[in-house]
Enzyme design. Structure first.
Site, PDB file in Angstrom:
ATOM      1  N   ASP A 153       5.354  -0.122  -2.987  1.00 33.08           N
ATOM      2  CA  ASP A 153       6.310   0.921  -3.407  1.00 33.08           C
ATOM      3  C   ASP A 153       7.708   0.762  -2.818  1.00 33.08           C
ATOM      4  O   ASP A 153       7.850   0.484  -1.621  1.00 33.08           O
ATOM      5  CB  ASP A 153       5.855   2.300  -2.922  1.00 33.08           C
ATOM      6  CG  ASP A 153       4.422   2.614  -3.194  1.00 33.08           C
ATOM      7  OD1 ASP A 153       3.731   1.792  -3.788  1.00 33.08           O
ATOM      8  OD2 ASP A 153       3.994   3.699  -2.772  1.00 33.08           O
ATOM      9  N   GLN A 185       7.306  -0.863   0.900  1.00 39.31           N
ATOM     10  CA  GLN A 185       6.032  -0.894   1.610  1.00 39.31           C
ATOM     11  C   GLN A 185       5.676  -2.354   1.837  1.00 39.31           C
ATOM     12  O   GLN A 185       5.621  -3.147   0.883  1.00 39.31           O
ATOM     13  CB  GLN A 185       4.943  -0.230   0.752  1.00 39.31           C
ATOM     14  CG  GLN A 185       5.014   1.278   0.714  1.00 39.31           C
ATOM     15  CD  GLN A 185       4.478   1.887   1.995  1.00 39.31           C
ATOM     16  OE1 GLN A 185       3.295   1.943   2.194  1.00 39.31           O
ATOM     17  NE2 GLN A 185       5.371   2.349   2.872  1.00 39.31           N
ATOM     18  N   ARG A 239       0.636  12.864   0.447  1.00 47.36           N
ATOM     19  CA  ARG A 239       1.584  11.874   0.988  1.00 47.36           C
ATOM     20  C   ARG A 239       2.804  11.706   0.090  1.00 47.36           C
ATOM     21  O   ARG A 239       2.930  12.319  -0.948  1.00 47.36           O
ATOM     22  CB  ARG A 239       0.872  10.537   1.160  1.00 47.36           C
ATOM     23  CG  ARG A 239       0.201   9.997  -0.081  1.00 47.36           C
ATOM     24  CD  ARG A 239      -0.434   8.629   0.162  1.00 47.36           C
ATOM     25  NE  ARG A 239      -1.124   8.157  -1.018  1.00 47.36           N
ATOM     26  CZ  ARG A 239      -2.439   8.339  -1.256  1.00 47.36           C
ATOM     27  NH1 ARG A 239      -3.195   8.961  -0.385  1.00 47.36           N
ATOM     28  NH2 ARG A 239      -2.978   7.879  -2.385  1.00 47.36           N
ATOM     29  N   ASP A 240       3.690  10.828   0.513  1.00 46.78           N
ATOM     30  CA  ASP A 240       4.873  10.375  -0.235  1.00 46.78           C
ATOM     31  C   ASP A 240       5.947  11.461  -0.352  1.00 46.78           C
ATOM     32  O   ASP A 240       6.334  11.874  -1.459  1.00 46.78           O
ATOM     33  CB  ASP A 240       4.490   9.856  -1.640  1.00 46.78           C
ATOM     34  CG  ASP A 240       3.340   8.867  -1.604  1.00 46.78           C
ATOM     35  OD1 ASP A 240       3.125   8.265  -0.531  1.00 46.78           O
ATOM     36  OD2 ASP A 240       2.662   8.689  -2.629  1.00 46.78           O
ATOM     37  N   GLU A 281       0.695  10.190  -7.148  1.00 44.67           N
ATOM     38  CA  GLU A 281       1.394   9.440  -6.101  1.00 44.67           C
ATOM     39  C   GLU A 281       2.903   9.460  -6.369  1.00 44.67           C
ATOM     40  O   GLU A 281       3.351   9.516  -7.516  1.00 44.67           O
ATOM     41  CB  GLU A 281       0.884   7.999  -6.061  1.00 44.67           C
ATOM     42  CG  GLU A 281      -0.593   7.929  -5.674  1.00 44.67           C
ATOM     43  CD  GLU A 281      -1.037   6.565  -5.196  1.00 44.67           C
ATOM     44  OE1 GLU A 281      -0.823   5.583  -5.924  1.00 44.67           O
ATOM     45  OE2 GLU A 281      -1.597   6.478  -4.089  1.00 44.67           O
TER      46      GLU A 281
HETATM   47  C1  FRU Z   1       1.318   4.127  -3.937  1.00 45.37           C
HETATM   48  C2  FRU Z   1       0.746   4.396  -2.561  1.00 45.37           C
HETATM   49  C3  FRU Z   1       1.327   5.660  -1.935  1.00 45.37           C
HETATM   50  C4  FRU Z   1       1.169   5.388  -0.478  1.00 45.37           C
HETATM   51  C5  FRU Z   1       1.461   3.924  -0.397  1.00 45.37           C
HETATM   52  C6  FRU Z   1       0.724   3.161   0.672  1.00 45.37           C
HETATM   53  O1  FRU Z   1       1.222   2.789  -4.312  1.00 45.37           O
HETATM   54  O2  FRU Z   1      -0.657   4.463  -2.591  1.00 45.37           O
HETATM   55  O3  FRU Z   1       0.738   6.842  -2.382  1.00 45.37           O
HETATM   56  O4  FRU Z   1       2.050   6.130   0.306  1.00 45.37           O
HETATM   57  O5  FRU Z   1       1.109   3.385  -1.655  1.00 45.37           O
HETATM   58  O6  FRU Z   1       1.154   1.839   0.702  1.00 45.37           O
END
Ligand code: FRU
Length: 484
Positions: free
Chosen positions: A46, A62, A165-166, A224
């Site tokens: 991400d 990420q 999250r996120d 997400e």
């Molecule tokens: C989306 C995700 C997010 C999480 C991240 C972890 O691809 O699963 O929800 O924060 O990747 O790498």
């Protein structure tokens, strides 16, 4: 396919030396991108913390340093002045506290003009692997490295599952308040977004409630990377619904959609004007994020991961995979997003080549269609056979994309044929890099993004009659240097 143990995936990176050899090895890959941000080693997924701050665009991704595997996630930092020439700036966030001991997961950034703030998910796991997601924050220091707050802004709620999250941070001037959207799953395993509010960026955060999106109470198992932008008087909510199949998306269970509507921060309700729409129709497009602190009220700036969770890509044996899309400028037209690659990309064009059927490895292809039929094959063999085909089907009113003709096939189980609904094909703009293709149809009314791994004998294209094509080789805009 290599089997990774948990220890290998969650290994902590202590020094750049530990991945120097890996970087040396992968830079010679035939599939290293030329004008797309890609991982320095290992895996990128991400986009995170995309933001304009003091004359510079900041972007993080990420990052798992060790190989093409999802494990301990770092934020890796890249910067740009023009959203096109990106420079590696080193690790942007290390998972080095109790709260993020098993990864700094996705999040967003916000600039107040003076300082840049990062909001992310601390992925904590106990020894028995029980997960507790914390919403954490950091402020960028003078040296460009984040200074983390000692405590999270808030922890998870126990009336939702562990999937919370996120954080996407927004400032709502009318209310003089900040809001955070959190991607979540409820206890019935339905996708949701949760809202938190505060008058201050780094303290006073309180749970405000669940985001209500009438008509979307049963739409995917986890939302997400929710993200929102206000453009041309409308709100646009994007998110990546997971654990569900959607019509037109073959067997895939990971999607990226948008809703156009109005966000009411008093009632925490997003009222969509209509149904959901796909942000992109390709095989590999996910976790898109709008840039924060964009000054034009009619334009949004977006980037996404070229890749999907749970999928496997052809550079996996080389110990790296993933890429960002090019940055896109989005505008609203008749209730739909219209996308264009960032304008600066025209500056990468070299002298146009004769349209003799050869396809350079890194190029832009512009096609005008004067006819009613349309067929384009990219990465065909010298005799026109094979390749990645895009054929308009007037009965279905759709462009059918089929990647089964490529030498290198992958992710067959999620489907290799997809349809892009459209009335006709008027024009196409294709951006081709070493391991990806992004197509913009009909002045950006629909886009199609996928990984693709052409081999030596797959560098031709074919087109139906009544078309005019211009091909520009493109200069590189990313530097594959080793900055950790
Ligand atoms: C989306 C995700 C997010 C999480 C991240 C972890 O691809 O699963 O929800 O924060 O990747 O790498």
């Amino acid at each position: 396919m290599k089997e990774w143990t948990r220890e290998e995936r969650y290994r902590v990176l202590h020094s750049a030396d530990e991945i120097a050899e890996l970087h040396d090895r992968i830079v010679s890959s035939n599939y290293r991108q030329s004008f797309h941000v890609q991982p320095i080693t290992g895996l990128s997924s991400d986009p995170n913390g995309f933001c304009y701050h003091k004359g510079l665009w900041h972007l993080y991704y990420q990052w798992c340093p060790w190989g093409a595997v999802h494990g301990l996630k770092y934020w890796y930092h890249v910067v740009s002045e023009d959203l096109l020439h990106w420079h590696n700036a080193g690790v942007g966030m290390h998972p080095d506290t109790y709260f993020d001991n098993r990864g700094c997961h996705s999040g967003s950034a916000f600039s107040d003009g003076e300082d840049l703030y990062l909001f992310y998910t601390g992925n904590h796991r106990d020894d028995d692997w029980t997960r507790t997601p914390y919403t954490c924050a950091a402020k960028l220091g003078e040296d460009g490295k984040p200074v983390k707050l000692p405590e999270p802004l808030f922890g998870p709620r126990d009336d939702y599952s562990e999937h919370q999250r996120d954080p996407k941070i927004v400032y709502v001037p009318d209310k003089k308040k900040y809001f955070i959207f959190i991607g979540a799953q409820n206890l019935d395993l339905k996708g949701r977004a949760l809202m938190y509010q505060s008058e201050n960026l780094l303290e006073g955060w309180k749970f405000a409630g669940e985001l209500k999106v009438p008509g979307f109470e049963d739409f995917g198992g986890m939302w997400e990377c929710p993200c929102i932008v206000h453009i041309s008087g409308k709100d646009v909510l994007i998110f990546s619904p997971q654990y569900t199949k959607l019509p037109g998306r073959s067997e895939s269970t990971n999607h990226n959609v948008y809703l156009v509507g109005s966000m009411d921060y008093d009632t925490l309700t997003f009222t969509p004007d209509g149904g959901y729409q796909f942000l992109d129709f390709g095989f590999d497009f996910y976790a898109a994020q709008f840039a924060a602190n964009v000054s034009d009220p009619d334009k949004a700036i977006l980037i996404a991961w070229i890749g999907l969770p749970d999928n496997h890509y052809c550079t996996e044996p080389e110990d790296w995979e993933g890429s960002m899309t090019v940055v896109r400028e989005l505008r609203l037209k008749d209730g739909k997003l219209v996308q264009a690659p960032v304008e600066a990309i025209a500056g990468l064009r070299e002298t146009a080549l004769p349209a003799d059927g050869r396809l350079p490895g890194v190029c832009e292809l512009l096609v005008e269609n004067k006819g009613t039929e349309f067929a384009l094959t990219l990465f065909a063999k010298g005799d026109g056979a094979g390749g990645f085909t895009f054929v308009f089907d007037p009965e279905k009113k759709a462009l059918v994309a089929d990647r089964r003709g490529m030498n290198k096939r992958f992710n067959e189980s999620v489907g290799e044929v997809l349809e892009v609904p459209m009335e006709s094909v008027r024009n196409v703009r294709a951006l081709i890099d070493k391991c990806s293709v992004e197509l913009f149809f009909n002045d950006g009314e629909a886009t199609f993004t996928s990984h693709v791994y052409p081999e030596m004998n797959e560098h031709h294209f074919t087109l139906s009659v009544n078309t005019k094509v211009t091909i520009y080789p493109l200069k590189p805009s990313v530097v594959d240097d080793f900055v950790v």
